[in-house]
Design a protein around this motif. Structure first.
Motif, PDB file in Angstrom:
ATOM      1  N   GLN A 160       0.835  -1.203   0.000  1.00 55.56           N
ATOM      2  CA  GLN A 160       0.000   0.000   0.000  1.00 55.56           C
ATOM      3  C   GLN A 160       0.868   1.251   0.000  1.00 55.56           C
ATOM      4  O   GLN A 160       2.041   1.215   0.381  1.00 55.56           O
ATOM      5  N   PRO A 161       0.297   2.393  -0.412  1.00 63.07           N
ATOM      6  CA  PRO A 161       1.112   3.620  -0.509  1.00 63.07           C
ATOM      7  C   PRO A 161       1.657   4.077   0.839  1.00 63.07           C
ATOM      8  O   PRO A 161       1.062   3.850   1.897  1.00 63.07           O
ATOM      9  N   VAL A 162       2.787   4.740   0.780  1.00 63.48           N
ATOM     10  CA  VAL A 162       3.400   5.357   1.953  1.00 63.48           C
ATOM     11  C   VAL A 162       2.618   6.616   2.320  1.00 63.48           C
ATOM     12  O   VAL A 162       2.183   7.366   1.444  1.00 63.48           O
ATOM     13  N   LYS A 163       2.439   6.856   3.625  1.00 66.29           N
ATOM     14  CA  LYS A 163       1.832   8.103   4.067  1.00 66.29           C
ATOM     15  C   LYS A 163       2.841   9.238   3.941  1.00 66.29           C
ATOM     16  O   LYS A 163       4.011   9.092   4.271  1.00 66.29           O
ATOM     17  N   ARG A 164       2.367  10.375   3.448  1.00 66.25           N
ATOM     18  CA  ARG A 164       3.243  11.535   3.321  1.00 66.25           C
ATOM     19  C   ARG A 164       3.694  12.007   4.702  1.00 66.25           C
ATOM     20  O   ARG A 164       3.026  11.792   5.712  1.00 66.25           O
ATOM     21  N   TRP A 165       4.853  12.637   4.733  1.00 66.26           N
ATOM     22  CA  TRP A 165       5.346  13.194   5.991  1.00 66.26           C
ATOM     23  C   TRP A 165       5.622  14.686   5.810  1.00 66.26           C
ATOM     24  O   TRP A 165       5.829  15.176   4.693  1.00 66.26           O
ATOM     25  N   ASP A 166       5.598  15.399   6.933  1.00 66.60           N
ATOM     26  CA  ASP A 166       5.901  16.826   6.937  1.00 66.60           C
ATOM     27  C   ASP A 166       7.377  17.025   7.256  1.00 66.60           C
ATOM     28  O   ASP A 166       8.029  16.187   7.883  1.00 66.60           O
ATOM     29  N   GLY A 167       7.900  18.151   6.848  1.00 65.48           N
ATOM     30  CA  GLY A 167       9.285  18.462   7.144  1.00 65.48           C
ATOM     31  C   GLY A 167      10.244  17.606   6.348  1.00 65.48           C
ATOM     32  O   GLY A 167       9.901  17.051   5.298  1.00 65.48           O
ATOM     33  N   VAL A 168      11.470  17.487   6.846  1.00 66.10           N
ATOM     34  CA  VAL A 168      12.513  16.718   6.162  1.00 66.10           C
ATOM     35  C   VAL A 168      12.767  15.434   6.939  1.00 66.10           C
ATOM     36  O   VAL A 168      13.079  15.466   8.133  1.00 66.10           O
ATOM     37  N   ARG A 169      12.645  14.303   6.273  1.00 68.77           N
ATOM     38  CA  ARG A 169      12.873  12.996   6.886  1.00 68.77           C
ATOM     39  C   ARG A 169      14.327  12.591   6.664  1.00 68.77           C
ATOM     40  O   ARG A 169      14.835  12.643   5.538  1.00 68.77           O
ATOM     41  N   ASP A 170      14.988  12.157   7.725  1.00 72.38           N
ATOM     42  CA  ASP A 170      16.357  11.677   7.581  1.00 72.38           C
ATOM     43  C   ASP A 170      16.378  10.345   6.841  1.00 72.38           C
ATOM     44  O   ASP A 170      15.587   9.435   7.141  1.00 72.38           O
ATOM     45  N   ALA A 171      17.269  10.237   5.873  1.00 75.71           N
ATOM     46  CA  ALA A 171      17.518   8.980   5.162  1.00 75.71           C
ATOM     47  C   ALA A 171      18.990   8.640   5.337  1.00 75.71           C
ATOM     48  O   ALA A 171      19.754   8.539   4.376  1.00 75.71           O
ATOM     49  N   LEU A 172      19.381   8.485   6.597  1.00 68.81           N
ATOM     50  CA  LEU A 172      20.786   8.367   6.962  1.00 68.81           C
ATOM     51  C   LEU A 172      21.165   6.991   7.476  1.00 68.81           C
ATOM     52  O   LEU A 172      22.356   6.671   7.553  1.00 68.81           O
ATOM     53  N   THR A 173      20.181   6.168   7.840  1.00 68.34           N
ATOM     54  CA  THR A 173      20.480   4.849   8.415  1.00 68.34           C
ATOM     55  C   THR A 173      19.698   3.776   7.686  1.00 68.34           C
ATOM     56  O   THR A 173      18.599   4.014   7.168  1.00 68.34           O
ATOM     57  N   LEU A 174      20.262   2.580   7.673  1.00 65.38           N
ATOM     58  CA  LEU A 174      19.609   1.446   7.043  1.00 65.38           C
ATOM     59  C   LEU A 174      18.422   0.989   7.876  1.00 65.38           C
ATOM     60  O   LEU A 174      18.429   1.085   9.101  1.00 65.38           O
ATOM     61  N   SER A 175      17.409   0.469   7.219  1.00 66.69           N
ATOM     62  CA  SER A 175      16.232  -0.061   7.900  1.00 66.69           C
ATOM     63  C   SER A 175      16.519  -1.462   8.426  1.00 66.69           C
ATOM     64  O   SER A 175      17.589  -2.031   8.193  1.00 66.69           O
ATOM     65  N   SER A 176      15.545  -2.019   9.123  1.00 64.29           N
ATOM     66  CA  SER A 176      15.637  -3.422   9.516  1.00 64.29           C
ATOM     67  C   SER A 176      15.462  -4.319   8.297  1.00 64.29           C
ATOM     68  O   SER A 176      14.772  -3.962   7.336  1.00 64.29           O
ATOM     69  N   ALA A 177      16.093  -5.483   8.346  1.00 67.88           N
ATOM     70  CA  ALA A 177      15.822  -6.507   7.342  1.00 67.88           C
ATOM     71  C   ALA A 177      14.409  -7.038   7.548  1.00 67.88           C
ATOM     72  O   ALA A 177      13.878  -7.014   8.663  1.00 67.88           O
ATOM     73  N   CYS A 178      13.801  -7.525   6.488  1.00 63.61           N
ATOM     74  CA  CYS A 178      12.470  -8.121   6.617  1.00 63.61           C
ATOM     75  C   CYS A 178      12.555  -9.397   7.464  1.00 63.61           C
ATOM     76  O   CYS A 178      13.632 -10.000   7.591  1.00 63.61           O
ATOM     77  N   PRO A 179      11.437  -9.826   8.069  1.00 64.97           N
ATOM     78  CA  PRO A 179      11.474 -10.977   8.977  1.00 64.97           C
ATOM     79  C   PRO A 179      12.131 -12.201   8.346  1.00 64.97           C
ATOM     80  O   PRO A 179      11.803 -12.593   7.221  1.00 64.97           O
ATOM     81  N   GLN A 180      13.048 -12.784   9.092  1.00 62.44           N
ATOM     82  CA  GLN A 180      13.783 -13.969   8.655  1.00 62.44           C
ATOM     83  C   GLN A 180      14.468 -14.586   9.860  1.00 62.44           C
ATOM     84  O   GLN A 180      14.655 -13.924  10.885  1.00 62.44           O
ATOM     85  N   GLN A 181      14.830 -15.837   9.732  1.00 65.77           N
ATOM     86  CA  GLN A 181      15.537 -16.503  10.806  1.00 65.77           C
ATOM     87  C   GLN A 181      16.999 -16.042  10.854  1.00 65.77           C
ATOM     88  O   GLN A 181      17.490 -15.394   9.932  1.00 65.77           O
ATOM     89  N   ASP A 182      17.657 -16.411  11.923  1.00 67.22           N
ATOM     90  CA  ASP A 182      19.050 -16.036  12.135  1.00 67.22           C
ATOM     91  C   ASP A 182      19.918 -16.444  10.948  1.00 67.22           C
ATOM     92  O   ASP A 182      19.877 -17.591  10.494  1.00 67.22           O
ATOM     93  N   ASN A 183      20.682 -15.499  10.415  1.00 68.77           N
ATOM     94  CA  ASN A 183      21.629 -15.768   9.336  1.00 68.77           C
ATOM     95  C   ASN A 183      22.602 -14.600   9.283  1.00 68.77           C
ATOM     96  O   ASN A 183      22.386 -13.587   9.950  1.00 68.77           O
ATOM     97  N   PRO A 184      23.688 -14.717   8.538  1.00 65.26           N
ATOM     98  CA  PRO A 184      24.700 -13.653   8.566  1.00 65.26           C
ATOM     99  C   PRO A 184      24.193 -12.285   8.129  1.00 65.26           C
ATOM    100  O   PRO A 184      24.759 -11.270   8.520  1.00 65.26           O
TER     101      PRO A 184
END
Length: 536
Positions: free
Chosen positions: A80-104
């Motif tokens: 589904q579409p992303v909700k808009r945000w106000d101001g400036v959003r930082d895009a400085l750090t990586l997100s979490s990986a999608c759900p998965q079991q333990d691996n490197p």
């Protein structure tokens, strides 16, 4: 079609041997060279302003949402579409990986369903005209992996392209099916398309050209690229395709990747994945804490993701049929010529299956094991034919012979078959990565699955040490790949000519450093005995 059933220990073995190259340990990333001070960089996307950073010669924007978090009521629904945000959003750090079991790639595993993010890397210098865009779909068997693992400054700056790396739903979150559940078994494929649509809307904000997008990937990412080639709902989303070590025709024979594993392919009919989902949900109702008389889908959408991820390996095959996303098997679609007419770059590693040898008695195989392995794979009647085609004396050991047999049968000849099918309609450039001493190569394994990746990316933020000839090969590969992304033709100055494949046998480039023979043309069909496998 029989389901892909293997034990968790074997899956972990596959991750350890074949998928480690895409991630790498945190201490190695920490040991990487210190980055110079970063400068802020702000762009306007369709959802709001983003602040990235300029480091050296690259601009990097990490953790950009391309779809709403697929949680609770949005679990197992189309992105589904992303909700808009106000101001400036930082895009400085990586997100979490999608759900998965333990691996490197996700030490300790992940249960973070808020994971539909991508990362954008561009040259810091402005261009006179919009740049080509490469969208990278990571591998990981459809149950592990993350776009976050691929730091793309090398291809972006050397190749003068915009590189987008993508997370998408995996395992039970991406490929679950249940009767009445729209899109059963295709949510991960739909996420990839949502990312490609985001690129169409936002490429220009990063200096990219939405009319010149290449979709690329390795292993399950390569298979995903081929699925997108055959998907009606990906029409117009890309202009070129790169498939590394993965294709629509990929499949395996009995006992050939793992002992006890039945013959199958990555693709499963939607009604099959729905039956599997029904059986699984019934068996886990108590663990899911379903309320009395609660509808199963309501219970499933409310379930703790930590419970779901325990059984993620039951759902590792994209579904076809009953959906506009993949109306027919991608393998059948390619064979029938039902694919988007875009140029293709496609290939394998010379010794792909070496990464799986430890699944067979820990890699400790004797001469007496060879006939048994072949019989378990093709039956007694055909085992003698395979043994004549691949005589043990020619290879020196059962491990080497079994590696050659399974590399050719599972990986090389299925990729060659897709190359032949695609070449009837579009330009196809075939290759084989052949550096037997990649910094990721394990002793004696040669050019195994995934060992080409550090020649194209910094993995986990880490640049692996290379010899001078390997560094030159890396530069040439980046030049080939990015020239293809820019123009549809990988050729250019400073590297051997790469001819598109013709009719009949598939000829392509063998990619090796100069101290291993260098880059040269090879007959991939003959080298990997593909006529033999076609006729068996």
């Amino acid at each position: 079609m029989r389901r892909f059933q293997i034990t968790r220990s074997k899956v972990r073995l596959a991750v350890a041997l074949a998928l480690v190259p895409a991630a790498f340990l945190a201490d190695k990333a920490t040991a990487a060279r210190s980055a110079p001070p970063a400068e802020p960089s702000v762009v306007r996307t369709d959802a709001g302003l983003l602040r990235g950073q300029t480091t050296g010669t690259a601009r990097v924007f990490n953790g950009i949402p391309y779809a709403a978090p697929p949680m609770q009521a949005l679990r197992w629904k189309a992105p589904q579409p992303v909700k808009r945000w106000d101001g400036v959003r930082d895009a400085l750090t990586l997100s979490s990986a999608c759900p998965q079991q333990d691996n490197p790639e996700a030490p300790g595993g992940s249960t973070a369903e808020d994971c539909l993010y991508l990362n954008v890397t561009t040259p810091a210098q402005k261009a006179a005209k919009p740049r080509a865009v490469v969208v990278w779909i990571p591998g990981g068997g459809f149950f592990t992996g993350a776009g976050n693992s691929y730091e793309a400054s090398k291809p972006a700056t050397r190749g003068d392209v915009v590189v987008v790396t993508v997370n998408y739903r995996l395992g039970i979150f991406g490929f679950f099916g249940y009767p009445g559940l729209a899109g059963s078994g295709t949510y991960g494929i739909q996420d990839q398309q949502a990312a490609l649509r985001w690129v169409q809307r936002n490429a220009r904000a990063f200096g990219g050209d939405p009319r010149n997008v290449t979709v690329a990937g390795e292993s399950a990412g390569g298979m995903s690229v081929c699925a997108q080639l055959t998907s009606p709902t990906s029409t117009g989303l890309f202009a070129k395709a790169v498939m590394q070590s993965g294709s629509c025709a990929f499949n395996w024979a009995d006992n050939s990747q793992y002992p006890g594993q039945a013959a199958d392919s990555p693709w499963v009919p939607q009604n099959t994945v729905q039956r599997t989902g029904t059986d699984w949900a019934a068996s886990r109702r108590d663990d899911l804490k379903c309320k009395p008389r609660q509808a199963m889908l309501h219970c499933l959408r409310a379930a703790d993701p930590a419970v779901l991820v325990e059984d993620t390996l039951q759902f590792t095959q994209p579904a076809y049929g009953g959906t506009a996303v993949l109306p027919v098997s991608p393998a059948k679609a390619m064979k029938a010529g039902l694919f988007h007419r875009v140029p293709v770059l496609s290939g394998n590693n010379h010794d792909e299956a070496a990464a799986w040898m430890s699944a067979f008695n820990g890699g400790d195989l004797t001469d007496a094991d060879y006939p048994r392995l072949l019989t378990d794979m093709v039956g007694a009647a055909d085992a003698m034919e395979v043994q004549r085609e691949y005589p043990l004396a020619q290879y020196g050991s059962t491990v080497a012979a079994w590696t050659a047999v399974t590399t050719d049968r599972i990986w090389s000849c299925t990729q060659v078959a897709n190359d032949q099918q695609a070449a009837r309609k579009v330009p196809v450039y075939a290759y084989e990565f052949a550096d037997k001493h990649s910094p990721l190569a394990q002793p004696g394994q040669g050019a195994a699955h995934a060992v080409e990746l550090p020649y194209l990316f910094s993995l986990g933020g880490y640049d692996f040490p290379m010899s001078e000839t390997q560094k030159r090969l890396s530069e040439q590969m980046i030049d080939y790949w990015t020239a293809f992304a820019r123009t549809g033709d990988p050729n250019g100055p400073g590297r051997p000519h790469w001819a598109p494949v013709g009719h009949g046998d598939i000829r392509g480039l063998s990619l090796a450093p100069t101290d291993q023979g260098g880059i040269k043309t090879v007959d991939l069909s003959t080298e990997h005995h593909c006529a033999f496998w076609d006729g068996l």
